[in-house]
Every structure is written in structure tokens, then in C-alpha cells.
Design an enzyme around this catalytic site. Structure first.
Site, PDB file in Angstrom:
ATOM      1  N   ASP A  74     -11.729   2.597   3.617  1.00 56.11           N
ATOM      2  CA  ASP A  74     -12.115   1.183   3.583  1.00 56.11           C
ATOM      3  C   ASP A  74     -13.632   1.018   3.438  1.00 56.11           C
ATOM      4  OD1 ASP A  74     -10.170  -0.837   3.662  1.00 56.11           O
ATOM      5  OD2 ASP A  74      -9.713  -0.438   5.767  1.00 56.11           O
ATOM      6  N   GLN A  97      -5.351  -1.398   9.478  1.00 56.84           N
ATOM      7  CA  GLN A  97      -5.217  -2.745   8.934  1.00 56.84           C
ATOM      8  C   GLN A  97      -5.878  -3.770   9.871  1.00 56.84           C
ATOM      9  OE1 GLN A  97      -3.905  -3.424   5.934  1.00 56.84           O
ATOM     10  NE2 GLN A  97      -4.173  -5.615   6.139  1.00 56.84           N
ATOM     11  N   LYS A 142       0.838  -1.204   0.000  1.00 58.97           N
ATOM     12  CA  LYS A 142       0.000   0.000   0.000  1.00 58.97           C
ATOM     13  C   LYS A 142       0.866   1.244   0.000  1.00 58.97           C
ATOM     14  CE  LYS A 142      -3.879  -2.121   2.353  1.00 58.97           C
ATOM     15  NZ  LYS A 142      -4.326  -2.582   3.661  1.00 58.97           N
TER      16      LYS A 142
END
Ligand code: GUN
Length: 297
Positions: A122, A99, A55
């Protein structure tokens, strides 16, 4: 015997990233704005470390600012919440990703819902889940967004198509179903308890497999000519070697389907590409600017 078109997710993700990079360059040139993505990793889960490294790399390659926060596995919840509050208040940060999975002592729902929904790239915050479910402008989870982009690219309009999503997770199955409904598909969400799953799958013009069970869906569950999107990434031992396989038995399905995503190289690369796309979208919305076309649901 026919052979399905292989949907090349690697190539498609590269195109999405190029479009994102073009938009980032324009934001800098015309408005002096650099989109920024903050990624928070708690602990040392090896798979998560790989994701986070990729990422960071791809964010920088797209010309965006990348902020990485690596916290000790024993970090108290209050410290993580304080970091999120700081990132929420930081104008250089347009997207925040925590995460998952988090270590067991941390309440993932509490942490995710502490993120400013406008920075929730997200799309996991309950506000974004509710906005998506009611057809309003939301941040959309990256993996289902990537699947939708590939489906639109392959089919054009999806209206009226019969879609079956196998899997009911909050991260993939449920938002995928909402997106397909938003594009006017007739949607069924199936799962491990579905009666006569084979029969349900055979109805699908669009079959999305997101159950996390290696090669669970054989070719004879696929309607001839259907489009198969395989979200599964499962590690299996074959002939003494570790191999990545999807939730669909590729070899039998490719002979029946009209189009299919391979594993690896299908849905996988689209997830980070869509994370970058969501960060640009969040940045544009934060500044009241026009959103990039083709990068949102
Ligand atoms: N862990 C595995 N995939 C994801 C993802 O897409 N987002 C977050 N936050 N954690 C993950």
C-alpha cells in the site's frame, strides 16, 4: 465545442494486469517463485468486503498466491499485531495489505507501521512515505501510482507541466503530489481551505481531483485542453436511483478538458491493478531480481 479524450481506465488496468501476469509467469518458470499477497480484513464493513473479494479474485487471475485473513470486528490489537508479525516472517508472502478503515479500537498508524516496509504494498508505512518524499526507491500507494501511469501513457513526459492536486490525504493527495514532483511537474496541493480554488484549478495542465465531494469541480474551473484525473468515487441519489459520480462535474468538464477520466471506469480499476504490480515489484526486490518495467514509479 470540443470534447475531451476519455481516458479508459478499465482498458488500461486490463493491460497492466496482463503485464503483471506475464511477469508472474516468468518468475515461476525461470525462478520457481510465486508472488504472494496477504490481505487482512478486520470486521464486516460492506465496501471493504467488496474490495477484498475483488483483490483476491484479481490476485489469483494474475497467477499469484492470495492469502485472506478475515478477523472478527472485536479482534484485540495484540492479535492483529501477532498476525502481521507472522506475515512479515512468511517467505511465501511478498505483499501485505491491511484493509482500511479499521474498527475504532485499533490504532491504524501502529498497525500499518508494524508491516515490514519491503512488504508494504500500500506504500503507507512511514519508511515508504519518507523514501518517496526523498526521491528514493519506495513502495508507492496504488491509486496515485495508477494516476501517474495514466498520465505518462497519455502525455509521455510530464516535465515542466503545471499540476494541481485538489486534496491532501495521505493515501492520495500527498503521494500524488510527490510523484508529479518526481516527474518534474510544478505542483500545487490545494484543499478545502484554499483561497480562490477555482483560480488555482484554472492554472492546471494536469488537474487531479481527490477531495471526496461529489461533482465539486465544475467545467469552468478547468483550463481548456487540460488533463483531468478524477479520483473521486461518490454515491449520490439521482431520480430515486443510486449513481456513482466523481469529484469533477463530468458533463461540463468533458466539454473543456483535453482528456478526462470517467467515473466509474477511470482511476478506480487502476488501484487493484497497481496493487498487483506492487506485489510483483516487492517479490522481485525480495529476491534481488530485475523489477518489471513500466509498473513502478
Ligand atoms: N480502503 C480503501 N482503499 C484502500 C486501499 O487502497 N488500501 C487499504 N489498505 N485500504 C483501503
Amino acid at each position: 465545442m470540443t470534447t475531451a479524450k476519455i481516458i479508459d481506465g478499465k482498458a488500461f488496468a486490463a493491460k497492466v494486469r496482463a503485464r503483471v501476469a506475464g511477469h508472474v509467469a516468468r518468475l515461476k518458470e525461470e525462478h520457481g517463485i510465486t508472488p504472494g499477497l496477504a490481505v487482512v480484513l478486520v470486521g464486516e464493513d460492506p465496501a471493504s468486503q467488496v474490495y477484498v473479494r475483488n483483490k483476491g479474485k484479481q490476485t489469483a487471475e494474475a497467477g499469484m498466491a492470495s492469502f485472506e485473513h478475515k478477523l472478527d470486528a472485536e479482534t484485540p490489537e495484540a492479535d492483529l499485531m501477532a498476525l502481521i508479525a507472522r506475515l512479515n516472517a512468511d517467505p511465501a508472502v511478498h505483499g501485505i495489505l491491511v484493509q482500511l478503515p479499521l474498527p475504532g479500537h485499533l490504532d491504524a498508524d501502529l498497525v500499518i507501521n508494524a508491516i515490514d516496509p519491503a512488504k508494504d504494498v500500500d506504500g503507507f508505512h512511514i519508511s515508504n512515505v519518507g523514501l518517496l518524499g526523498t526521491g528514493q526507491k519506495a513502495m508507492v500507494p496504488c491509486t496515485p501510482l495508477g494516476c501517474l501511469m495514466m498520465l505518462r501513457d497519455h502525455h509521455g513526459a510530464l516535465s515542466g507541466m503545471e499540476a494541481v492536486v485538489v486534496g491532501r490525504s495521505n493515501i492520495v493527495g500527498k503521494p500524488m503530489a510527490q510523484l508529479l514532483l518526481g516527474d518534474s511537474c510544478t505542483v500545487t496541493i490545494a484543499h478545502s481551505r484554499t483561497r480562490d480554488l477555482a483560480e488555482v484549478c484554472r492554472r492546471a495542465d494536469i488537474l487531479v481531483a481527490a477531495v471526496g465531494r461529489p461533482e465539486m469541480i465544475p467545467g469552468d474551473w478547468v483550463k481548456p485542453g487540460a488533463t483531468v484525473i478524477d479520483v473521486g468515487i461518490n454515491r449520490v441519489e439521482r431520480d430515486g436511483k443510486t449513481k456513482l459520480v466523481g469529484d469533477v462535474d463530468f458533463d461540463s468538464a468533458v466539454a473543456v478538458a483535453g482528456a478526462i477520466t470517467p467515473v466509474p471506469g477511470g482511476v478506480g480499476p487502476m488501484t487493484i491493478a497497481c496493487l498487483l504490480a506492487n506485489t510483483v515489484t516487492a517479490c522481485c526486490r525480495a529476491h534481488g531480481l530485475a523489477e518489471p518495467e513500466g509498473l513502478t514509479a
